[in-house]
Design an enzyme around this catalytic site. Sequence first.
Site, PDB file in Angstrom:
ATOM      1  CE1 TYR A  32      -2.843  16.426 -31.307  1.00  0.00           C
ATOM      2  CE2 TYR A  32      -5.117  16.622 -32.073  1.00  0.00           C
ATOM      3  CZ  TYR A  32      -4.054  15.838 -31.667  1.00  0.00           C
ATOM      4  OH  TYR A  32      -4.183  14.476 -31.645  1.00  0.00           O
ATOM      5  CG  LEU A  33      -1.463  23.289 -36.786  1.00  0.00           C
ATOM      6  CD1 LEU A  33      -0.372  23.696 -37.778  1.00  0.00           C
ATOM      7  CD2 LEU A  33      -2.227  24.508 -36.297  1.00  0.00           C
ATOM      8  CG  HIS A  37      -5.613  25.162 -37.256  1.00  0.00           C
ATOM      9  ND1 HIS A  37      -5.934  23.924 -36.726  1.00  0.00           N
ATOM     10  CD2 HIS A  37      -5.842  26.066 -36.263  1.00  0.00           C
ATOM     11  CE1 HIS A  37      -6.321  24.075 -35.473  1.00  0.00           C
ATOM     12  NE2 HIS A  37      -6.284  25.359 -35.164  1.00  0.00           N
ATOM     13  CD  GLN A  61      -7.473  31.286 -25.672  1.00  0.00           C
ATOM     14  OE1 GLN A  61      -6.752  32.186 -26.049  1.00  0.00           O
ATOM     15  NE2 GLN A  61      -8.125  30.518 -26.525  1.00  0.00           N
ATOM     16  CG  ASP A 151     -13.162  29.252 -32.800  1.00  0.00           C
ATOM     17  OD1 ASP A 151     -13.796  28.414 -32.137  1.00  0.00           O
ATOM     18  OD2 ASP A 151     -12.041  29.024 -33.279  1.00  0.00           O
TER      19      ASP A 151
END
Lengths: 286, 286
Positions: A32-33, A37, A61, A151
């Site tokens: 779901y770029l 990304h 995760q 992140d």
Amino acid sequence: MQVIATIPELRAAIKQSQTAHETIGFVPTMGYLHEGHLSLIRRARQENDMVVVSIFVNPTQFAPHEDLATYPRDHERDLALLHTASADIVFLPAVEELYPSGYTTYVQVEGSISATLCGVSRPTFFRGVATIVTKLFHIVTPQRAYFGQKDAQQAAVIKKMIRDLNFDIDIVICPTVREKDGLAMSSRNTYLTPTQRAQAVGISQALFEARALIENGEHRASHIRQSIETRIAAIDDAVIDYVSIVDATTLADVETLSGETLIAAAVKVGKTRLIDNIQVQISGSI
Amino acid sequence: MQVIATIPELRAAIKQSQTAHETIGFVPTMGYLHEGHLSLIRRARQENDMVVVSIFVNPTQFAPHEDLATYPRDHERDLALLHTASADIVFLPAVEELYPSGYTTYVQVEGSISATLCGVSRPTFFRGVATIVTKLFHIVTPQRAYFGQKDAQQAAVIKKMIRDLNFDIDIVICPTVREKDGLAMSSRNTYLTPTQRAQAVGISQALFEARALIENGEHRASHIRQSIETRIAAIDDAVIDYVSIVDATTLADVETLSGETLIAAAVKVGKTRLIDNIQVQISGSI
């Protein structure tokens, strides 16, 4: 561009480039770029002979109550974007290819670096991340791997894992890419209603206001945190998970800002959990 | 033969052989080498262009009450043996080289394969083994790594780790090497008093008698186990830790022998804990 679903086929494709002494740049994604990304892929394209991108929504995760089943997926659109971005190989495996029946091996970066921030509400998240990244590194054998600063804790955990387990891989952290109004790009932004989307910008605004405070000389973490919390509390439908001011490498809480400092927030807007952060470099002492 | 103490120097030496497309065979050891280790090195020598041997008494696989401090060490003798065996590189790092201050990352093969047999009395042992083997594999980057069948559970755990974490390394398990009277060679045999040494042979004798029973058609695990326990109980000063009859791959207990079956024992002779095993292939059904 080759799209490959199995480990043996991927190894065969990689071996060819190794024999030619080509360098491999690797961008692991959950698909779901978005532009974030793509910025990683462009950087990998500049710095390596071969660019490998993986698309894999990694089940280890996600906790049972999290959004594994509903995490957004659009392989057709992703592949079109990767073609345009000139990726060489896309690795798009089924879950069973990476976690066959009887799978039991995990990599854990223990201690506060995994247990703080997102680790409080997502206690098994970084174990899943460290495990899948280890597996993908063994399959892809890159010289360089690219991750987003958005992140930030994931980046810190992976860098520590690389050091501790002696991986011979350069980890390249690229800047957070933001929407025009400042909201950090995330595949999960698609969960937001138009009203929530309009309000979610308050998270990045709170961080930018904190940066302005710091640039004006405020170095007391408690005051900076309070400013951020007050700003976010003004968002309808928002519940703060954490607002933390920590050392950028160890993620240990700081009372007074110094050196490389990470200011990170996680906020639930409706049912959608969003994270964002800024990093500031404080030079000299007060 | 190069003797190397640091990771950067080892990587540099390894890189040269990779550039020449040479294959690397790796034999990780804790030193105090005996004929069992040397058989691994000879096999590696036959099958690879370059042979790397590590000597490292790995602290993370010892519990606080175990024999880390007293584990036998004799580097001078080891290096002479390795020179005779034509090893190319000996990696002999200090503890801090592999576990620097702040180290926190561990690899764990979870489930019964690590928790059974030696895992009962040594619950963190295989976590230490999996972690150091992962680190050494990342540093040495071998095509093949050699382990002894004497440490049968270690071999099973490492093979599972290799599969689960997608290491591209062949694990070669070599037969147990025994003293003339049958005692399995072990660096820890040096702990035995002459009287204990004479009696310790009862462990391998018990296993050989079990093999004879099986060859005569006995396939009931309980009867085979009882035969072994009775024989070992006759040894003065011996306390059985376990006698187990398990599937050789999963290490799950079996009631009736079939397929590849591992018969393993751990026995304390005085203060010295010794392990030994045999593996039998049962073809067809009863």
